[in-house]
Design an enzyme around this catalytic site. Structure first.
Site, PDB file in Angstrom:
ATOM      1  N   LYS A 177      23.957  25.819  77.489  1.00  0.00           N
ATOM      2  CA  LYS A 177      24.912  26.652  77.068  1.00  0.00           C
ATOM      3  C   LYS A 177      26.053  26.942  78.027  1.00  0.00           C
ATOM      4  O   LYS A 177      25.803  27.319  79.020  1.00  0.00           O
ATOM      5  CB  LYS A 177      24.297  27.989  76.270  1.00  0.00           C
TER       6      LYS A 177
ATOM      7  N   LYS B 299      28.909  32.660  80.582  1.00  0.00           N
ATOM      8  CA  LYS B 299      29.658  33.313  81.480  1.00  0.00           C
ATOM      9  C   LYS B 299      28.937  33.666  82.982  1.00  0.00           C
ATOM     10  O   LYS B 299      29.530  33.643  84.138  1.00  0.00           O
ATOM     11  CB  LYS B 299      29.982  35.019  81.157  1.00  0.00           C
TER      12      LYS B 299
ATOM     13  N   LYS C 109      16.969  34.978  80.730  1.00  0.00           N
ATOM     14  CA  LYS C 109      17.595  36.034  81.661  1.00  0.00           C
ATOM     15  C   LYS C 109      16.796  36.752  82.482  1.00  0.00           C
ATOM     16  O   LYS C 109      17.079  36.695  83.766  1.00  0.00           O
ATOM     17  CB  LYS C 109      18.403  37.067  80.653  1.00  0.00           C
TER      18      LYS C 109
HETATM   19  P1  ATP Z   1      26.052  36.319  79.249  1.00  0.00           P
HETATM   20  O1  ATP Z   1      25.861  34.925  79.833  1.00  0.00           O
HETATM   21  O2  ATP Z   1      26.550  37.426  79.966  1.00  0.00           O
HETATM   22  O3  ATP Z   1      25.283  36.500  78.198  1.00  0.00           O
HETATM   23  P2  ATP Z   1      27.796  34.962  77.147  1.00  0.00           P
HETATM   24  O4  ATP Z   1      28.675  34.053  77.473  1.00  0.00           O
HETATM   25  O5  ATP Z   1      26.615  34.564  76.550  1.00  0.00           O
HETATM   26  O6  ATP Z   1      27.459  35.765  78.408  1.00  0.00           O
HETATM   27  P3  ATP Z   1      28.096  37.174  75.376  1.00  0.00           P
HETATM   28  O7  ATP Z   1      28.880  38.365  75.565  1.00  0.00           O
HETATM   29  O8  ATP Z   1      26.539  37.376  75.666  1.00  0.00           O
HETATM   30  O9  ATP Z   1      28.595  35.974  76.308  1.00  0.00           O
HETATM   31  O10 ATP Z   1      28.406  36.754  73.778  1.00  0.00           O
HETATM   32  C1  ATP Z   1      29.566  36.786  72.948  1.00  0.00           C
HETATM   33  C2  ATP Z   1      29.615  36.239  72.017  1.00  0.00           C
HETATM   34  O11 ATP Z   1      29.980  34.853  72.255  1.00  0.00           O
HETATM   35  C3  ATP Z   1      28.196  36.052  71.167  1.00  0.00           C
HETATM   36  O12 ATP Z   1      28.701  36.069  69.847  1.00  0.00           O
HETATM   37  C4  ATP Z   1      27.571  35.009  71.557  1.00  0.00           C
HETATM   38  O13 ATP Z   1      26.735  34.132  70.702  1.00  0.00           O
HETATM   39  C5  ATP Z   1      28.999  33.895  71.768  1.00  0.00           C
HETATM   40  N1  ATP Z   1      28.486  32.685  72.596  1.00  0.00           N
HETATM   41  C6  ATP Z   1      28.249  33.064  74.011  1.00  0.00           C
HETATM   42  N2  ATP Z   1      28.233  31.806  74.567  1.00  0.00           N
HETATM   43  C7  ATP Z   1      28.608  30.861  73.563  1.00  0.00           C
HETATM   44  C8  ATP Z   1      28.560  29.522  73.566  1.00  0.00           C
HETATM   45  N3  ATP Z   1      28.441  28.630  74.822  1.00  0.00           N
HETATM   46  N4  ATP Z   1      29.011  28.887  72.388  1.00  0.00           N
HETATM   47  C9  ATP Z   1      29.168  29.583  71.298  1.00  0.00           C
HETATM   48  N5  ATP Z   1      29.256  30.726  71.356  1.00  0.00           N
HETATM   49  C10 ATP Z   1      28.904  31.189  72.352  1.00  0.00           C
HETATM   50 MG    MG Z   2      25.069  36.043  75.920  1.00  0.00          MG
END
Ligand code: ATP
Ligand code: MG
Length: 345
Positions: A206, A209, A114
């Site tokens: 991955k 968001k 990040k």
């Molecule tokens: P950011 O990019 O802002 O970190 P994010 O998509 O990673 O957003 P988070 O809020 O950080 O979302 O994570 C929320 C939950 O979703 C966590 O348990 C994380 O492990 C899970 N998660 C995030 N992305 C994935 C993915 N691609 N596959 C499975 N689980 C995910």
């Molecule tokens: Mg995340």
């Protein structure tokens, strides 16, 4: 000492909730409600480790709450709240900043990813993100944490912090009547065929968001047309789907789509290949569109409905926060006593 089983997890209000958040986390949150006491948090303190527009932050805090509700989390039997309403999270994180070692934080891959190349310009909050995450979990002395695979390393750090706190303050912990350990070592729950959902444009990245390409993810609020378009355009390779799941290892895009199908349908990848193995991607993708629309359509519609009633969402958060605070305060008071702080109440 045996700790009472308790589930804690959080989701950041940082933008579009996507299929990865659903399959890796929120779907599991829903399933754990029948067997455990659960606390689910909209982690807004984590969100501001990178810049968030205040008006947009307010909206996404409510949107993540709406997603929790729309997916079927019961805010009466369990707890839904946003992190900033319970100041004990930040308070305990400070104590953990003094327990965790710089060397531990320096190993965290999420910070490296990040922060990117311009590390000097990353916020100090982004660097200590994992100590706040440890505080989120341990403020409730939670024992189980359902998360996606990307959070495994942070969970290990939370265990290290709990262990070091228990060791460093062992004499006080015993003297205060807490037995040999004040904090449990929280266990990650990372299971099933979609613990790491990948980008639809790049099977090695991955789904996230923060990916600038909306085509890379299926958002929980996408309508049927958007879901269909994104699945049809999802990157694949030129070969038919394999019969043997072992052959997915070298084919990240195929592996990802099969995993998504399996998780949405509550099946194994093996089982899905039993149906679609040997066939063309086009046939499989059509079935995946139907399945995704059936499963996600009602969630997106319910989220939109709930988002129209801000007062209801805010009331859910306030009620959850009040109940969370009672538990977190009890932990924080004990931590103060153990560490040696003097307190009036
Ligand atoms: P950011 O990019 O802002 O970190 P994010 O998509 O990673 O957003 P988070 O809020 O950080 O979302 O994570 C929320 C939950 O979703 C966590 O348990 C994380 O492990 C899970 N998660 C995030 N992305 C994935 C993915 N691609 N596959 C499975 N689980 C995910
Ligand atoms: Mg995340």
């Amino acid at each position: 000492m045996a700790f009472k089983e308790k589930v804690f997890s959080g989701v950041q209000p940082t933008g579009n909730l996507h299929l990865g958040n659903y399959l890796g986390a929120i779907k599991k949150f829903v399933e754990l409600q029948d067997s455990h006491e659960c606390i689910y948090c909209v982690v807004d303190l984590h969100a501001i480790t990178v810049w968030q527009d205040p008006a947009e932050l307010r909206r996404t805090i409510r949107e993540v709450t709406a997603a929790f509700l729309a997916c079927g989390i019961d805010p009466k039997r369990h707890i839904i709240f946003n992190q900033s309403q319970v100041s004990e999270h930040a308070e305990l994180a400070w104590v953990f900043n003094c327990v965790a070692r710089l060397g531990w934080l320096n190993r965290m891959t999420q910070f490296k990813e990040k922060a990117g190349k311009d590390r000097e310009n990353a916020s100090a909050g982004l660097y200590v993100y994992p100590t706040l995450m440890a505080a989120d979990i341990l403020a409730y002395r939670a024992t189980h944490v359902p998360v996606g695979e990307d959070q495994k390393q942070h969970l290990e750090l939370a265990r290290d912090i709990a262990q070091k706190f228990n060791n460093d303050f062992g004499d006080e912990i015993r003297a205060q009547g807490f037995g040999d350990a004040f904090f449990p070592l929280p266990a990650p729950l990372i299971q099933g065929p979609a613990t790491r959902v990948m980008s639809l444009r790049d099977g090695t990245k991955k789904m996230s968001k923060s990916d600038p390409s909306d085509q890379s993810r299926i958002n929980l609020t996408d309508d049927a047309d958007a879901i269909a378009l994104k699945v049809r355009r999802a990157k694949t390779d030129p070969h038919p789907l394999p019969d043997d799941p072992k052959d997915l290892a070298a084919r990240p895009e195929a592996d990802n789509l099969v995993g998504i199908y399996a998780a949405l349908d509550g099946r194994t990848k093996d089982d899905v290949l039993g149906t679609f193995g040997g066939g063309q991607f086009s046939t499989f993708k059509s079935a995946l569109v139907d399945l995704a629309v059936t499963k996600l359509g009602p969630i997106g519609a319910e989220m939109k409905r709930l988002m129209q009633d801000e007062a209801h969402i805010d009331a859910v958060l306030a009620d959850g926060a009040a109940r969370a605070r009672t538990q977190a305060r009890e932990t924080m008071n004990a931590v103060k006593d153990i560490v040696g702080f003097v307190r009036g109440e």
